[in-house]
Enzyme design. Sequence first.
Site, PDB file in Angstrom:
ATOM      1  N   GLU A   1       1.429   6.254  13.146  1.00 45.22           N
ATOM      2  CA  GLU A   1       1.376   4.911  12.554  1.00 45.22           C
ATOM      3  C   GLU A   1       2.665   4.111  12.710  1.00 45.22           C
ATOM      4  O   GLU A   1       2.886   3.124  12.009  1.00 45.22           O
ATOM      5  CB  GLU A   1       1.011   5.003  11.057  1.00 45.22           C
ATOM      6  CG  GLU A   1      -0.337   5.670  10.812  1.00 45.22           C
ATOM      7  CD  GLU A   1      -0.800   5.565   9.368  1.00 45.22           C
ATOM      8  OE1 GLU A   1      -0.823   4.440   8.829  1.00 45.22           O
ATOM      9  OE2 GLU A   1      -1.139   6.612   8.781  1.00 45.22           O
TER      10      GLU A   1
ATOM     11  N   ASP B   1      -1.330  -0.773   3.665  1.00 46.33           N
ATOM     12  CA  ASP B   1      -2.157   0.310   3.149  1.00 46.33           C
ATOM     13  C   ASP B   1      -3.459   0.377   3.949  1.00 46.33           C
ATOM     14  O   ASP B   1      -3.923  -0.630   4.488  1.00 46.33           O
ATOM     15  CB  ASP B   1      -2.459   0.071   1.667  1.00 46.33           C
ATOM     16  CG  ASP B   1      -3.249   1.202   1.048  1.00 46.33           C
ATOM     17  OD1 ASP B   1      -4.498   1.136   1.059  1.00 46.33           O
ATOM     18  OD2 ASP B   1      -2.628   2.173   0.577  1.00 46.33           O
TER      19      ASP B   1
ATOM     20  N   HIS C   1       5.998   6.490  -3.872  1.00 44.77           N
ATOM     21  CA  HIS C   1       5.641   5.314  -3.098  1.00 44.77           C
ATOM     22  C   HIS C   1       5.325   4.165  -4.054  1.00 44.77           C
ATOM     23  O   HIS C   1       4.941   4.382  -5.199  1.00 44.77           O
ATOM     24  CB  HIS C   1       4.438   5.593  -2.177  1.00 44.77           C
ATOM     25  CG  HIS C   1       3.231   6.092  -2.902  1.00 44.77           C
ATOM     26  ND1 HIS C   1       3.114   7.394  -3.354  1.00 44.77           N
ATOM     27  CD2 HIS C   1       2.078   5.475  -3.241  1.00 44.77           C
ATOM     28  CE1 HIS C   1       1.946   7.550  -3.953  1.00 44.77           C
ATOM     29  NE2 HIS C   1       1.294   6.398  -3.899  1.00 44.77           N
TER      30      HIS C   1
ATOM     31  N   HIS D   1       3.430   0.305  -4.573  1.00 44.30           N
ATOM     32  CA  HIS D   1       2.348  -0.556  -4.101  1.00 44.30           C
ATOM     33  C   HIS D   1       2.771  -2.021  -4.167  1.00 44.30           C
ATOM     34  O   HIS D   1       3.299  -2.467  -5.196  1.00 44.30           O
ATOM     35  CB  HIS D   1       1.107  -0.381  -4.976  1.00 44.30           C
ATOM     36  CG  HIS D   1       0.639   1.034  -5.084  1.00 44.30           C
ATOM     37  ND1 HIS D   1      -0.550   1.488  -4.549  1.00 44.30           N
ATOM     38  CD2 HIS D   1       1.198   2.122  -5.683  1.00 44.30           C
ATOM     39  CE1 HIS D   1      -0.700   2.777  -4.809  1.00 44.30           C
ATOM     40  NE2 HIS D   1       0.339   3.191  -5.495  1.00 44.30           N
TER      41      HIS D   1
ATOM     42  N   TYR E   1       1.978  13.184  -4.220  1.00 44.15           N
ATOM     43  CA  TYR E   1       3.226  13.397  -4.934  1.00 44.15           C
ATOM     44  C   TYR E   1       4.462  13.257  -4.051  1.00 44.15           C
ATOM     45  O   TYR E   1       5.277  14.167  -3.918  1.00 44.15           O
ATOM     46  CB  TYR E   1       3.185  14.739  -5.676  1.00 44.15           C
ATOM     47  CG  TYR E   1       2.176  14.681  -6.795  1.00 44.15           C
ATOM     48  CD1 TYR E   1       0.838  15.027  -6.570  1.00 44.15           C
ATOM     49  CD2 TYR E   1       2.530  14.216  -8.059  1.00 44.15           C
ATOM     50  CE1 TYR E   1      -0.102  14.919  -7.600  1.00 44.15           C
ATOM     51  CE2 TYR E   1       1.598  14.108  -9.083  1.00 44.15           C
ATOM     52  CZ  TYR E   1       0.283  14.460  -8.843  1.00 44.15           C
ATOM     53  OH  TYR E   1      -0.649  14.349  -9.847  1.00 44.15           O
TER      54      TYR E   1
END
Lengths: 331, 331
Positions: free
Chosen positions: A179, A199, A271, A273, A268
Amino acid sequence: MADVAVKRDTDSVETDELSQRVKRAKAGDEDGGGEAGEEPEAENILSGFKTSNILSDSAREKNIFIHGKLADQDAVVILEKTPIREDILAEVFSGSSLKLEMRNDIYSTYRLQAPPHLNEIKTTVVCPATEKHVKKYQRQESFLVEETGKDYQSITLPYIQKQSFSVQWVYNILEKKAEAERIVYEDPDPKAGFVLLPDFKWDQKQVDDLYLIAIVHQRDIRSLRDLTSEHIPLLQNIFQKGKEAILQRYNLPASRLRVYLHYQPSYYHLHVHFTKLGYEAPGCGVERAHLLADVIQNLQSDPDYYKNRTLYFPLRADDGLLSKFKEAGRL
Amino acid sequence: MADVAVKRDTDSVETDELSQRVKRAKAGDEDGGGEAGEEPEAENILSGFKTSNILSDSAREKNIFIHGKLADQDAVVILEKTPIREDILAEVFSGSSLKLEMRNDIYSTYRLQAPPHLNEIKTTVVCPATEKHVKKYQRQESFLVEETGKDYQSITLPYIQKQSFSVQWVYNILEKKAEAERIVYEDPDPKAGFVLLPDFKWDQKQVDDLYLIAIVHQRDIRSLRDLTSEHIPLLQNIFQKGKEAILQRYNLPASRLRVYLHYQPSYYHLHVHFTKLGYEAPGCGVERAHLLADVIQNLQSDPDYYKNRTLYFPLRADDGLLSKFKEAGRL
């Protein structure tokens, strides 16, 4: 509503056949590769898909989560209708056919059939899918759990450690093994740095449902519970640079963003959002989300805030952690 | 998010031309009427539609509300993608084309183009549309505001006081002058007491979207900002008795509830929201909701928590308070 965030689990073996076909499609080697500069069309790998059962669906969100078989392997296929964009309306109106359903005074309703390229369906395939994937997308009732600092140490942490959820896919992103072309911004600093990328849930065709994730480079922060005041520079760095990058790339200022962490998180490895404020992103509910600004403020007032604080979060009926809380008499 | 329910207004004059064309289409008189037994295809009345502006749209719900002109008349056109049905999946999978977007390990995403008759768009036309229709569907963008304790004193509080928002309707409920039959539970204590009743938005036909409000008897608590540790008994009382009453009446235990306050609230008389945990009630987002359990915990740790704390909340573009924050250079 099942959490749409795909929880990556790379303990599974990849289908050689499937990956080869898809990789070739991506490289444009297939016969259907098309003209130079055109997107290669993947062989319709789903023509052989056999539905076993529907895991969940939402009429509100126009999506469906399907469990089935692809080339003899367990797979989960997620279909979701795409948002309607203003820039294609003229084409839609001129190029569609209409079937009248009802007319009453000034109101009339129709079924409109649009040119397919203007009405695509976002499709995600998880194959091979493990039992964990299937369970994840299975709609379940939720229960609110009350977790004291002590509960975390005696119930949750041992459970997390025992599960040993794999975050190899996270490391693949951090190490640019996967990615890499999706990365919007990176601060490579090993302590305060992070990678920012869209995302899974966001197709990036419009900012209405903007959704990016900032994944930290540090590998020893599992969740909110591990945060102390020593992480304030990291958190502020993510906040500051993340907002700037989004303003640069998408022309969306900080006042239009909702920036938060989840507790419990889907995986876990810390991160954050970044979602558009007007977009009711799944998981932005107060029972699971914690504004990054609040987290920073809390740690500034008390370095051990998240060590001692009682936190509340929802767990699905089939979540192993819920059983642990029940066993401990905490529910 | 604009309410999708079509608000009828019969003061408007029907377009003779439009209604005639559509009625003929319905009766199959048009050349495109097709074979006997087939649904008549309406002339594409939208091919002449000219978009003026987008009133609102939802990426989550995949709909859009458009204001424009149809045959020289004001019209509102609503497009909404349709839910994905299980019964057409096999046809979709076999009859579609796929374009690969990304592959990472066992995950791959595609853009799927399906046969149009399997992927229709629900279309509603309101024509001629009045100004009332247009305003109804107009969405406003939201902005996140950062309000320090000082900002509250210097900007928000003066604004609230100047507006003198009337809460007479609240007093009518507390004094049983209105909605008395809707009351689910009451603790009449003037200090720690409250009235619990279903929220307007809940039709009480199912518990899936359960939504009740607890309104305190005390009349001098405007919002979260006025709460101090002296209100802890009140808050705990609401929490305890509210949960019990809901368990009694609706058989829903506390672990299935989301109990929270709003900041800013819709009206400046303290009230608490009780919603079902699985139901994504409007306003349960972290940017506006504060779990009652968290509020109690905060006041227990610091009696003046909400006096000094920086709070974040969304405001619509047309909100007078947003202008005040802009004027003060806080946005």
